[in-house]
Scaffold this motif. Structure first.
Motif, PDB file in Angstrom:
ATOM      1  N   LEU A  85       0.825  -1.207   0.000  1.00  0.00           N
ATOM      2  CA  LEU A  85       0.000   0.000   0.000  1.00  0.00           C
ATOM      3  C   LEU A  85       0.863   1.263   0.000  1.00  0.00           C
ATOM      4  CD1 LEU A  85      -3.004  -0.949   2.326  1.00  0.00           C
ATOM      5  CD2 LEU A  85      -2.713  -1.271  -0.115  1.00  0.00           C
ATOM      6  N   LEU A  86       2.068   1.150   0.539  1.00  0.00           N
ATOM      7  CA  LEU A  86       2.954   2.321   0.540  1.00  0.00           C
ATOM      8  C   LEU A  86       3.526   2.598  -0.848  1.00  0.00           C
ATOM      9  CD1 LEU A  86       5.032   2.059   3.866  1.00  0.00           C
ATOM     10  CD2 LEU A  86       3.437   3.878   3.207  1.00  0.00           C
ATOM     11  N   ILE A  87       3.876   1.534  -1.580  1.00  0.00           N
ATOM     12  CA  ILE A  87       4.566   1.756  -2.864  1.00  0.00           C
ATOM     13  C   ILE A  87       3.594   1.955  -4.027  1.00  0.00           C
ATOM     14  CG2 ILE A  87       6.639   0.494  -2.131  1.00  0.00           C
ATOM     15  CD1 ILE A  87       5.660  -1.898  -3.761  1.00  0.00           C
ATOM     16  N   ASN A  88       2.311   1.715  -3.767  1.00  0.00           N
ATOM     17  CA  ASN A  88       1.339   1.927  -4.842  1.00  0.00           C
ATOM     18  C   ASN A  88       0.534   3.196  -4.597  1.00  0.00           C
ATOM     19  OD1 ASN A  88       1.087  -0.425  -6.916  1.00  0.00           O
ATOM     20  ND2 ASN A  88       1.506  -1.411  -4.947  1.00  0.00           N
ATOM     21  N   SER A  89       0.193   3.846  -5.695  1.00  0.00           N
ATOM     22  CA  SER A  89      -0.602   5.071  -5.592  1.00  0.00           C
ATOM     23  C   SER A  89      -2.084   4.704  -5.545  1.00  0.00           C
ATOM     24  CB  SER A  89      -0.339   5.968  -6.790  1.00  0.00           C
ATOM     25  OG  SER A  89      -0.836   5.318  -7.953  1.00  0.00           O
ATOM     26  N   LYS A  90      -2.874   5.700  -5.215  1.00  0.00           N
ATOM     27  CA  LYS A  90      -4.321   5.478  -5.195  1.00  0.00           C
ATOM     28  C   LYS A  90      -4.824   5.146  -6.606  1.00  0.00           C
ATOM     29  CE  LYS A  90      -8.544   7.771  -3.635  1.00  0.00           C
ATOM     30  NZ  LYS A  90      -9.082   8.997  -3.014  1.00  0.00           N
ATOM     31  N   ALA A  91      -4.238   5.815  -7.605  1.00  0.00           N
ATOM     32  CA  ALA A  91      -4.649   5.554  -9.001  1.00  0.00           C
ATOM     33  C   ALA A  91      -4.353   4.112  -9.378  1.00  0.00           C
ATOM     34  CB  ALA A  91      -3.917   6.512  -9.932  1.00  0.00           C
ATOM     35  N   ASN A  92      -3.180   3.623  -8.956  1.00  0.00           N
ATOM     36  CA  ASN A  92      -2.836   2.211  -9.200  1.00  0.00           C
ATOM     37  C   ASN A  92      -3.883   1.299  -8.591  1.00  0.00           C
ATOM     38  OD1 ASN A  92      -0.507   2.511 -10.575  1.00  0.00           O
ATOM     39  ND2 ASN A  92       0.872   2.079  -8.838  1.00  0.00           N
ATOM     40  N   PHE A  93      -4.252   1.640  -7.333  1.00  0.00           N
ATOM     41  CA  PHE A  93      -5.200   0.782  -6.635  1.00  0.00           C
ATOM     42  C   PHE A  93      -6.552   0.764  -7.351  1.00  0.00           C
ATOM     43  CE2 PHE A  93      -8.719   0.224  -3.644  1.00  0.00           C
ATOM     44  CZ  PHE A  93      -8.445  -1.072  -3.234  1.00  0.00           C
ATOM     45  N   ILE A  94      -7.030   1.962  -7.755  1.00  0.00           N
ATOM     46  CA  ILE A  94      -8.350   2.024  -8.418  1.00  0.00           C
ATOM     47  C   ILE A  94      -8.327   1.172  -9.686  1.00  0.00           C
ATOM     48  CG2 ILE A  94      -9.975   3.560  -9.596  1.00  0.00           C
ATOM     49  CD1 ILE A  94      -9.071   5.771  -7.600  1.00  0.00           C
ATOM     50  N   SER A  95      -7.267   1.308 -10.432  1.00  0.00           N
ATOM     51  CA  SER A  95      -7.154   0.535 -11.668  1.00  0.00           C
ATOM     52  C   SER A  95      -7.131  -0.967 -11.371  1.00  0.00           C
ATOM     53  CB  SER A  95      -5.883   0.983 -12.395  1.00  0.00           C
ATOM     54  OG  SER A  95      -5.572   0.072 -13.401  1.00  0.00           O
ATOM     55  N   SER A  96      -6.285  -1.366 -10.409  1.00  0.00           N
ATOM     56  CA  SER A  96      -6.167  -2.792 -10.063  1.00  0.00           C
ATOM     57  C   SER A  96      -7.482  -3.327  -9.507  1.00  0.00           C
ATOM     58  CB  SER A  96      -5.074  -2.991  -9.010  1.00  0.00           C
ATOM     59  OG  SER A  96      -3.845  -2.598  -9.513  1.00  0.00           O
ATOM     60  N   PHE A  97      -8.109  -2.539  -8.680  1.00  0.00           N
ATOM     61  CA  PHE A  97      -9.369  -2.961  -8.065  1.00  0.00           C
ATOM     62  C   PHE A  97     -10.421  -3.220  -9.136  1.00  0.00           C
ATOM     63  CE2 PHE A  97     -13.489  -2.214  -6.097  1.00  0.00           C
ATOM     64  CZ  PHE A  97     -13.386  -2.911  -4.905  1.00  0.00           C
ATOM     65  N   ASN A  98     -10.532  -2.277 -10.057  1.00  0.00           N
ATOM     66  CA  ASN A  98     -11.539  -2.433 -11.110  1.00  0.00           C
ATOM     67  C   ASN A  98     -11.232  -3.639 -11.993  1.00  0.00           C
ATOM     68  OD1 ASN A  98     -13.120  -0.288 -10.306  1.00  0.00           O
ATOM     69  ND2 ASN A  98     -12.030   1.211 -11.576  1.00  0.00           N
ATOM     70  N   THR A  99      -9.951  -3.839 -12.289  1.00  0.00           N
ATOM     71  CA  THR A  99      -9.554  -4.982 -13.131  1.00  0.00           C
ATOM     72  C   THR A  99      -9.908  -6.308 -12.459  1.00  0.00           C
ATOM     73  OG1 THR A  99      -7.710  -3.694 -13.995  1.00  0.00           O
ATOM     74  CG2 THR A  99      -7.581  -6.078 -14.292  1.00  0.00           C
ATOM     75  N   GLU A 100      -9.485  -6.450 -11.194  1.00  0.00           N
ATOM     76  CA  GLU A 100      -9.687  -7.723 -10.487  1.00  0.00           C
ATOM     77  C   GLU A 100     -11.166  -7.954 -10.168  1.00  0.00           C
ATOM     78  OE1 GLU A 100      -7.464 -10.116  -9.813  1.00  0.00           O
ATOM     79  OE2 GLU A 100      -5.817  -8.996 -10.737  1.00  0.00           O
ATOM     80  N   ALA A 101     -11.880  -6.883  -9.824  1.00  0.00           N
ATOM     81  CA  ALA A 101     -13.306  -7.032  -9.514  1.00  0.00           C
ATOM     82  C   ALA A 101     -14.061  -7.487 -10.766  1.00  0.00           C
ATOM     83  CB  ALA A 101     -13.875  -5.718  -8.996  1.00  0.00           C
ATOM     84  N   HIS A 102     -13.636  -6.970 -11.903  1.00  0.00           N
ATOM     85  CA  HIS A 102     -14.282  -7.387 -13.161  1.00  0.00           C
ATOM     86  C   HIS A 102     -13.944  -8.832 -13.470  1.00  0.00           C
ATOM     87  CE1 HIS A 102     -14.862  -7.718 -17.559  1.00  0.00           C
ATOM     88  NE2 HIS A 102     -15.956  -7.017 -17.260  1.00  0.00           N
ATOM     89  N   LYS A 103     -12.671  -9.182 -13.245  1.00  0.00           N
ATOM     90  CA  LYS A 103     -12.228 -10.549 -13.537  1.00  0.00           C
ATOM     91  C   LYS A 103     -12.951 -11.565 -12.645  1.00  0.00           C
ATOM     92  CE  LYS A 103      -8.225 -12.816 -12.362  1.00  0.00           C
ATOM     93  NZ  LYS A 103      -6.813 -12.730 -11.998  1.00  0.00           N
TER      94      LYS A 103
ATOM     95  N   THR B 155      -3.924   4.711   0.118  1.00  0.00           N
ATOM     96  CA  THR B 155      -3.946   4.002  -1.161  1.00  0.00           C
ATOM     97  C   THR B 155      -5.367   3.595  -1.597  1.00  0.00           C
ATOM     98  OG1 THR B 155      -1.752   3.182  -0.628  1.00  0.00           O
ATOM     99  CG2 THR B 155      -2.881   2.095  -2.436  1.00  0.00           C
ATOM    100  N   PHE B 156      -6.165   3.071  -0.623  1.00  0.00           N
ATOM    101  CA  PHE B 156      -7.561   2.743  -0.980  1.00  0.00           C
ATOM    102  C   PHE B 156      -8.371   4.037  -1.138  1.00  0.00           C
ATOM    103  CE2 PHE B 156      -8.102  -1.699   1.234  1.00  0.00           C
ATOM    104  CZ  PHE B 156      -7.004  -2.171   0.556  1.00  0.00           C
ATOM    105  N   GLY B 157      -8.023   5.007  -0.268  1.00  0.00           N
ATOM    106  CA  GLY B 157      -8.885   6.184  -0.101  1.00  0.00           C
ATOM    107  C   GLY B 157      -9.761   5.952   1.116  1.00  0.00           C
ATOM    108  N   ASN B 158      -9.715   6.895   2.035  1.00  0.00           N
ATOM    109  CA  ASN B 158     -10.476   6.745   3.278  1.00  0.00           C
ATOM    110  C   ASN B 158     -11.969   6.571   2.990  1.00  0.00           C
ATOM    111  OD1 ASN B 158     -10.685   6.944   6.255  1.00  0.00           O
ATOM    112  ND2 ASN B 158     -11.850   8.787   5.773  1.00  0.00           N
TER     113      ASN B 158
END
Lengths: 545, 340
Positions: A197-215, A306-309
């Protein structure tokens, strides 16, 4: 005869070699048990998900205030431990200081009966923190959601009960070794998540979250939808911060679900030699408590970064809204929003994601084996005190299994698990499990305050009586602050419906436990009296002169 | 009343016990058993009062009578100084000194008044501490036995004492010589129909204490003393070591540094297999034990009721067992573990 001198060049104490003069158990061991008992992953993260029930409350503020407040409980319990050590904890303290009947009722309810409810709570947590995310990660979302069904929760609860029962039967030796490995490996898992969570940005997380949630779940733009649906259903996350204090204080009764247990090992301490033991006992519990507090704050900070509060709170709020809506509301992520699973989604590798979930499940595995440990001790102690039939303490000769005490623990736990799983309302009584133990603690806190007056000789002889602040003995003072902590929580639980505790059925459920304990004790007094045995003699002090 | 061959002891006489089988108790005899008081004077005083308090006809102390700790009180010109529970205490009057001595004794420790030079000598001379320890233990036991004379009505209330594995050998003769208590070790005492056999020896411990022996030797000692019993159905075993694997012998598992492992959560059976086997084969009506302080409990072993009342002598609480025995039936009719 061999002797040891203590005190350096000018000895202050000579010890001869004799049975039982063992060194106290180490601060590190004590700290590990306190960290596992106040389990930030198994209990803490689960309870954080209920933030939306006090929508303006700030988790970090409530955790820090709770940590300070519970520190006084640690001082009070350290005082009891060094004054009446290795004697069975709350049961013995309350029996000796406040009376046998009260001691039995508080011990039976707080360390035995309420564990029947902890069993399905642990089962539910195992479901949401292991089975649901693991099945989802391995590509079986329908399997994952099955574990969230009534039958799924019941089955996992029974697995939990069976696991804890087997561990009680086998003894703690093997499990204790596993526990330490679970602790260290669990910390490694926690560190991996923090680093991710420290090395990833919030934008990275949003993108990854959407990708994995879709998958996994076939949902597009899950991040945005989660936020939008939470708001649509009336929840507004507080901005990241530390105020308002008032609303954050109302989260404290929820934080007790995990922060109230640093004194778990209070029945296990060995022979006490002197004032230094108070420091050691205190240090173990205190450092355990504050490691948990610090891990909690670190977790919430990196999640907010990283997630966003708002997203973290929205995901939790939406899950519980959907859960209690009876199908009217659905969440894009149909299982409990496990932050560990979400953090794993930052690495698009199923094996890594699964291993991370398994690694963090060690926080659960390392603690669940102790579920019925306290119950066994209370049942045995009550049987030796002739309150329960002698048979309750019997252990089979061949297999060394405490068969009857297991029945007294497991059978009601299975029944309560069934009610918990199949009755939606019953799940809201989760904090009953904390409340009943808090009542037991309350009487121990009262006992520590009364100790200098009720047992003056015992108190004067205790190393705890030497510890003073501005001339005032610290331990009874800490007992007063602890009474304040527990009184505040009990008041809020019993008057504020946000905690799901102060409804009729919940009160009947808890009240029933106290009635049952009182009935057992009264029947025991009557039956034993007819047999010519006066249970009132058990804790009656023999005159000295 | 029958003495063991070759011994000359003051044992409770038949006359002393003849009034025990009271009508109101259906002819039963009430026994109070405690153990492992380890030098705690408050526990000894309570033990002496236990007969009156529990209306017991006979009191038995199962061993480990002596303490483990000696606290030097340094006599300076015009004051005394000691460190008690980590706190340095300065005493300027005789009354203050006596109060501190009392506190030390009540915790099971021995106050030893020394000059600064004596303290230096104690810590610097090989064997000096051992000698002083023994002297304090003996002095303390003498005081205790003097107290017993009054409390036990000059021997009217039968009282049996025994050594435990932690007790130095010198106490045996002192107890033997007491006019109001009986020394039980290695004898079968005939208590108006019951036979009480005592053994303070235990299986080996990590501390290498005084009365320890391998299991096969323990078996021989047990067989020798049990061989004196005329009727095993009315036998009471008073063996310091609890029977192995019965739940009466569970102590925290220790590492090589004698530190409890895994936070004290792991318990280990440390009792004696010889004692267990003797109970299983001889089947006395009652078997009382001590040694493992934290293993307070009750275990039915066939027809035998086995009990370890445990010990929390350091708290000043006398844990014990109140037992009612029926001489006709040869069984324990009532029992209760108490925290006096």
């Amino acid at each position: 005869m061999a002797t040891d001198a203590i005190g350096g060049e000018t000895p202050t104490l000579f010890l001869r070699k004799a049975t039982g003069l063992v060194r106290g158990w180490s601060v590190r061991d004590s700290m590990i048990y306190a960290v596992l008992a106040t389990n930030v992953v198994t209990l803490g993260i689960y309870e954080f998900s209920f933030q939306s029930f006090i929508p303006k409350g700030q988790l970090i503020t409530s955790i820090l205030v709770s940590g300070v407040w519970v520190s006084f409980l640690v001082i009070a319990y350290a005082g009891l431990i060094v004054t009446i050590p290795r004697a069975g904890g709350d049961y013995v303290w309350q029996s000796r200081i406040l009376g046998s009947g009260l001691g039995f009722v508080m011990a039976a309810t707080g360390w035995w009966f309420i564990l029947w409810l902890w069993a399905p709570i642990y089962g539910n947590i195992l479901s949401v923190e292991l089975f649901q995310p693991l099945w989802a990660t391995l590509g079986d979302p329908s399997g994952a959601t099955w574990f969230a069904t009534k039958t799924g929760i019941f089955v996992v609860s029974v697995i939990t009960i069976a696991l804890a029962g087997v561990l009680v039967s086998l003894g703690m030796a093997g499990y204790a070794r596993i526990q330490k490995w679970c602790f260290y490996a669990g910390l490694v898992g926690f560190a991996v998540i923090v680093i991710l969570l420290l090395i990833n940005s919030k934008a990275n997380f949003i993108s990854s979250f959407n990708t994995e949630a879709h998958k996994i779940f076939g949902v597009s733009n899950a991040y945005g939808k989660t936020n939008a649906l939470a708001v649509k259903n009336g929840y507004v996350s507080p901005a990241f911060g530390f105020t308002p204090i008032g609303a954050s204080m109302l989260l404290i009764p929820m934080m007790m679900f995990y922060l109230l247990w640093p004194n778990w090992g209070s029945t296990l301490y060995g022979e006490i030699r002197g004032a230094s033991d108070f420091k050691r006992v205190f240090a173990g519990m205190f450092s355990g408590l504050w490691i948990t507090v610090i891990l909690s704050v670190i977790f919430l900070l990196v999640v907010a970064k990283t997630f966003g509060n708002a997203f973290y709170n929205n995901a939790n709020a939406l899950y519980w809204t959907a859960f209690y809506s009876g199908g009217k509301v659905s969440s894009p992520i149909p299982i409990w929003p496990y932050p560990v699973m979400f953090a794993g989604w930052l690495v698009h590798n199923t094996v890594f994601q699964a291993v991370l979930i398994l690694l963090m499940a060690l926080w659960f595995i390392g603690w669940v084996g102790t579920l019925f440990l306290s119950s066994t001790r209370v049942i045995f102690a009550a049987a030796f005190d002739r309150v329960l039939p002698d048979r309750a303490a019997e252990v089979s000769e061949k297999r060394k299994v405490p068969f009857y005490s297991l029945i007294l623990m497991l059978a009601p736990a299975v029944i309560v698990s069934a009610v918990y799983a199949y009755n939606l309302t019953f799940e809201t009584y989760t904090l009953d499990a904390t409340l009943v133990i808090a009542v037991t603690y309350l009487f121990s806190a009262i006992a520590v305050v009364l100790l200098p007056w009720v047992k003056p000789d015992l108190w004067r002889a205790s190393p705890a009586s030497r510890i003073k602040v501005l001339g005032v003995p610290l331990v009874p003072l800490a007992g007063v602050v602890t009474i304040g902590l527990l009184g505040y929580n009990l008041y809020e639980w019993l008057t504020n419906s946000a905690y799901g505790v102060n409804n009729h059925d919940s009160l009947y459920f808890m009240g029933g436990m106290y009635v049952l304990a009182i009935v057992v004790y009264v029947i025991a007094r009557i039956v034993r009296s007819r047999q010519g045995i006066d249970l009132g003699l058990i804790n009656k002090e023999i005159p000295v002169e | 009343m029958r003495n063991a061959p070759g011994t000359c002891v003051r044992e409770p006489t038949a006359a002393q016990l003849s009034g025990c089988a009271k009508e109101g108790m259906g002819g039963n005899v009430r026994v109070f058993f405690a153990t492992d008081i380890h030098g705690s004077e408050v526990c000894w005083r309570k033990f002496l009062n236990a007969a009156a308090f529990y209306k017991a006809d006979l009191v038995v102390l199962g061993g480990d009578v002596t303490g483990k700790v000696m606290v030097p009180i340094v006599a300076h010109a015009g004051y005394w100084q000691a460190v008690v529970r980590g706190e340095t205490i300065r005493m300027e009057t005789r009354a203050e000194l006596e109060e501190v001595e009392k506190q030390i004794r009540n915790k099971g420790s021995y106050p030893a008044i020394v000059t600064p030079d004596e303290l230096t000598e104690l810590s610097g001379t090989e064997g000096a501490v051992d000698r002083r320890f023994s002297a304090e233990m003996i002095r303390s036991l003498d005081r205790w036995l003097d107290m017993a004379d009054g409390k036990l009505r000059g021997g009217d209330i039968p009282c049996v004492l025994n050594g435990g594995n932690d007790d130095i050998w010198e106490i045996d003769d002192i107890i033997e010589a007491s006019p109001c208590v009986s020394f039980g070790e290695g004898k079968a005492l005939d208590l108006d129909g019951f036979s009480l056999v005592s053994m303070g020896w235990t299986n080996p411990t990590p501390w290498d204490t005084f009365r320890e022996a391998p299991e096969d030797e323990l078996k021989k000692k047990i067989d020798a003393v049990v061989g004196q019993i005329p009727d095993l159905e009315r036998a009471i075993f008073n063996f310091h070591a609890p029977p192995y694997g019965t739940g009466l012998d569970e102590a925290p598992a220790l590492d090589a540094n004698l530190r409890p492992t895994h936070g004290g959560a792991v318990m280990k059976a440390v009792g004696s297999t010889a004692v267990r086997d003797a109970i299983n084969s001889y089947q006395p009506m009652l078997s009382v034990h001590g040694h493992i302080h934290e293993s307070r409990g009750i275990k039915k072993m066939g027809r035998t009721l086995a009990i370890n009342p445990g010990s929390v002598y350091g708290d000043g609480v006398l844990q014990g067992a109140v037992l009612e025995l029926n001489p006709k039936k040869g069984k324990v009719t009532k029992y209760l573990l108490v925290n006096g």
